[in-house]
Design an enzyme around this catalytic site. Structure first.
Site, PDB file in Angstrom:
ATOM      1  N   GLY A  46       0.862  -1.185   0.000  1.00  0.00           N
ATOM      2  CA  GLY A  46       0.000   0.000   0.000  1.00  0.00           C
ATOM      3  C   GLY A  46       0.886   1.218   0.000  1.00  0.00           C
ATOM      4  O   GLY A  46       1.757   1.347  -0.858  1.00  0.00           O
ATOM      5  N   GLU A  47       0.718   2.071   0.959  1.00  0.00           N
ATOM      6  CA  GLU A  47       1.504   3.307   1.034  1.00  0.00           C
ATOM      7  C   GLU A  47       2.019   3.433   2.464  1.00  0.00           C
ATOM      8  O   GLU A  47       1.245   3.637   3.398  1.00  0.00           O
ATOM      9  CB  GLU A  47       0.601   4.470   0.620  1.00  0.00           C
ATOM     10  CG  GLU A  47       1.212   5.829   0.719  1.00  0.00           C
ATOM     11  CD  GLU A  47       2.618   5.936   0.183  1.00  0.00           C
ATOM     12  OE1 GLU A  47       2.849   5.652  -1.000  1.00  0.00           O
ATOM     13  OE2 GLU A  47       3.512   6.291   0.969  1.00  0.00           O
ATOM     14  N   SER A  48       3.341   3.288   2.601  1.00  0.00           N
ATOM     15  CA  SER A  48       3.926   3.222   3.943  1.00  0.00           C
ATOM     16  C   SER A  48       3.717   4.498   4.755  1.00  0.00           C
ATOM     17  O   SER A  48       3.525   4.445   5.969  1.00  0.00           O
ATOM     18  CB  SER A  48       5.414   2.910   3.844  1.00  0.00           C
ATOM     19  OG  SER A  48       6.085   3.891   3.091  1.00  0.00           O
ATOM     20  N   CYS A  78       6.228  -5.090   0.386  1.00  0.00           N
ATOM     21  CA  CYS A  78       6.382  -3.751  -0.204  1.00  0.00           C
ATOM     22  C   CYS A  78       6.271  -2.644   0.856  1.00  0.00           C
ATOM     23  O   CYS A  78       7.212  -2.474   1.627  1.00  0.00           O
ATOM     24  CB  CYS A  78       5.408  -3.572  -1.356  1.00  0.00           C
ATOM     25  SG  CYS A  78       5.907  -2.255  -2.465  1.00  0.00           S
ATOM     26  N   ARG A 107      12.986   3.720  -0.394  1.00  0.00           N
ATOM     27  CA  ARG A 107      11.597   3.783  -0.836  1.00  0.00           C
ATOM     28  C   ARG A 107      11.543   4.200  -2.312  1.00  0.00           C
ATOM     29  O   ARG A 107      12.352   5.033  -2.741  1.00  0.00           O
ATOM     30  CB  ARG A 107      10.888   4.807   0.045  1.00  0.00           C
ATOM     31  CG  ARG A 107       9.435   4.835  -0.085  1.00  0.00           C
ATOM     32  CD  ARG A 107       8.817   5.656   1.040  1.00  0.00           C
ATOM     33  NE  ARG A 107       7.522   6.089   0.636  1.00  0.00           N
ATOM     34  CZ  ARG A 107       7.214   7.337   0.317  1.00  0.00           C
ATOM     35  NH1 ARG A 107       8.117   8.282   0.413  1.00  0.00           N
ATOM     36  NH2 ARG A 107       6.002   7.631  -0.077  1.00  0.00           N
ATOM     37  N   ILE A 136       5.598  -2.971  -7.543  1.00  0.00           N
ATOM     38  CA  ILE A 136       4.765  -1.786  -7.783  1.00  0.00           C
ATOM     39  C   ILE A 136       5.310  -0.637  -6.941  1.00  0.00           C
ATOM     40  O   ILE A 136       5.155  -0.622  -5.724  1.00  0.00           O
ATOM     41  CB  ILE A 136       3.286  -2.056  -7.415  1.00  0.00           C
ATOM     42  CG1 ILE A 136       2.763  -3.296  -8.157  1.00  0.00           C
ATOM     43  CG2 ILE A 136       2.428  -0.827  -7.716  1.00  0.00           C
ATOM     44  CD1 ILE A 136       1.418  -3.804  -7.655  1.00  0.00           C
ATOM     45  N   HIS A 185       5.009  -8.428  -4.382  1.00  0.00           N
ATOM     46  CA  HIS A 185       3.666  -8.770  -3.881  1.00  0.00           C
ATOM     47  C   HIS A 185       3.246 -10.205  -4.228  1.00  0.00           C
ATOM     48  O   HIS A 185       2.479 -10.389  -5.176  1.00  0.00           O
ATOM     49  CB  HIS A 185       2.635  -7.828  -4.514  1.00  0.00           C
ATOM     50  CG  HIS A 185       2.789  -6.392  -4.147  1.00  0.00           C
ATOM     51  ND1 HIS A 185       2.188  -5.833  -3.042  1.00  0.00           N
ATOM     52  CD2 HIS A 185       3.480  -5.389  -4.734  1.00  0.00           C
ATOM     53  CE1 HIS A 185       2.496  -4.552  -2.972  1.00  0.00           C
ATOM     54  NE2 HIS A 185       3.284  -4.255  -3.989  1.00  0.00           N
ATOM     55  N   GLU A 187       1.081 -11.841  -2.867  1.00  0.00           N
ATOM     56  CA  GLU A 187      -0.376 -11.934  -2.650  1.00  0.00           C
ATOM     57  C   GLU A 187      -1.163 -11.668  -3.927  1.00  0.00           C
ATOM     58  O   GLU A 187      -2.372 -11.864  -3.955  1.00  0.00           O
ATOM     59  CB  GLU A 187      -0.805 -10.984  -1.522  1.00  0.00           C
ATOM     60  CG  GLU A 187      -0.776  -9.482  -1.830  1.00  0.00           C
ATOM     61  CD  GLU A 187       0.598  -8.829  -1.668  1.00  0.00           C
ATOM     62  OE1 GLU A 187       1.616  -9.550  -1.586  1.00  0.00           O
ATOM     63  OE2 GLU A 187       0.643  -7.584  -1.648  1.00  0.00           O
TER      64      GLU A 187
END
Ligand code: GLN
Length: 207
Positions: A46-48, A78, A107, A136, A185, A187
């Site tokens: 997602g977005e850390s 990620c 990052r 991604i 990822h 998943e």
């Protein structure tokens, strides 16, 4: 019982992958009481920086740091890798770290040209051939401490045959005790082997 941190990111995909592995229950974690109830935690992609902020808003940052110090198994993909790292380059100044992994990550390391790409890579400890890795806006691992094992690195060429350039040879999967992280990822691919490896770690830690 394995929790998936459910503040932001691809929570559903991790819950589905863990459930498909069998033998463990997978539940979303949004509150400290839900964190208390799980044996292990997955931190999704997602977005850390957003997850970092939400961890503070939901009063989860300190309880989660404490669980990790106490040895709870954790897996970050990620953005999850970024959060678990002890240090981040090119993060936001107010970005918080959980610190389960003695690594420095960069990052958005792959830059614009290969912002997002797929490749097959060898993954230490996983039999039956390479893992399809979906990156991604991924980080890479810039350096690792002595207790950290590198499980996978970027090969010289991506799936399309493009030269991986400065990314070639960078560490993108690591393990320190019962904490693992991938810059990619698993998943999203239907290949359950990385989640399976984590479930094994969780069972071993639970005795
Ligand atoms: N670039 C994102 C971050 O900084 C990570 C991207 C991802 O999880 N796919 O957190």
């Amino acid at each position: 019982m394995i929790g998936v941190l459910a503040l932001q990111g691809d929570v559903r995909e991790h819950l589905a992958a863990l459930t498909a592995c069998g033998g463990t229950r997978a539940v979303p974690v949004r509150r400290p009481s839900e964190l208390d109830a799980v044996d292990a935690l997955v931190i999704p992609g997602g977005e850390s920086t957003t997850m970092s902020r939400l961890l503070q808003t939901f009063d989860l940052l300190d309880p989660l740091r404490k669980r990790i110090v106490d040895g709870m198994p954790a897996y970050g993909s990620c953005a999850g890798m970024i959060l678990l790292a002890s240090e981040v380059l090119d993060g936001r100044p107010d970005q918080q770290q959980l610190g389960g992994l003695d690594v420095v990550v960069r990052r958005n390391a792959f830059g614009r040209q290969v912002d997002s790409f797929e490749t097959d890579l060898e993954f230490a400890g996983l039999p039956d051939g390479p893992v399809r890795a979906v990156f991604i806006r991924a980080p890479w691992v810039e350096s690792v401490g002595p207790a950290v094992e590198v499980l996978a690195t970027v090969p010289a060429r991506t799936l399309t045959g493009a030269d991986a350039g400065a990314a070639a040879g960078r560490a993108v999967a690591v393990r320190q005790g019962s904490v693992i992280a991938t810059a990619f990822h698993p998943e999203l691919t239907g290949d359950l082997r990385v989640h399976g490896l984590f479930c094994e770690l969780v069972r071993a830690a639970a005795g």
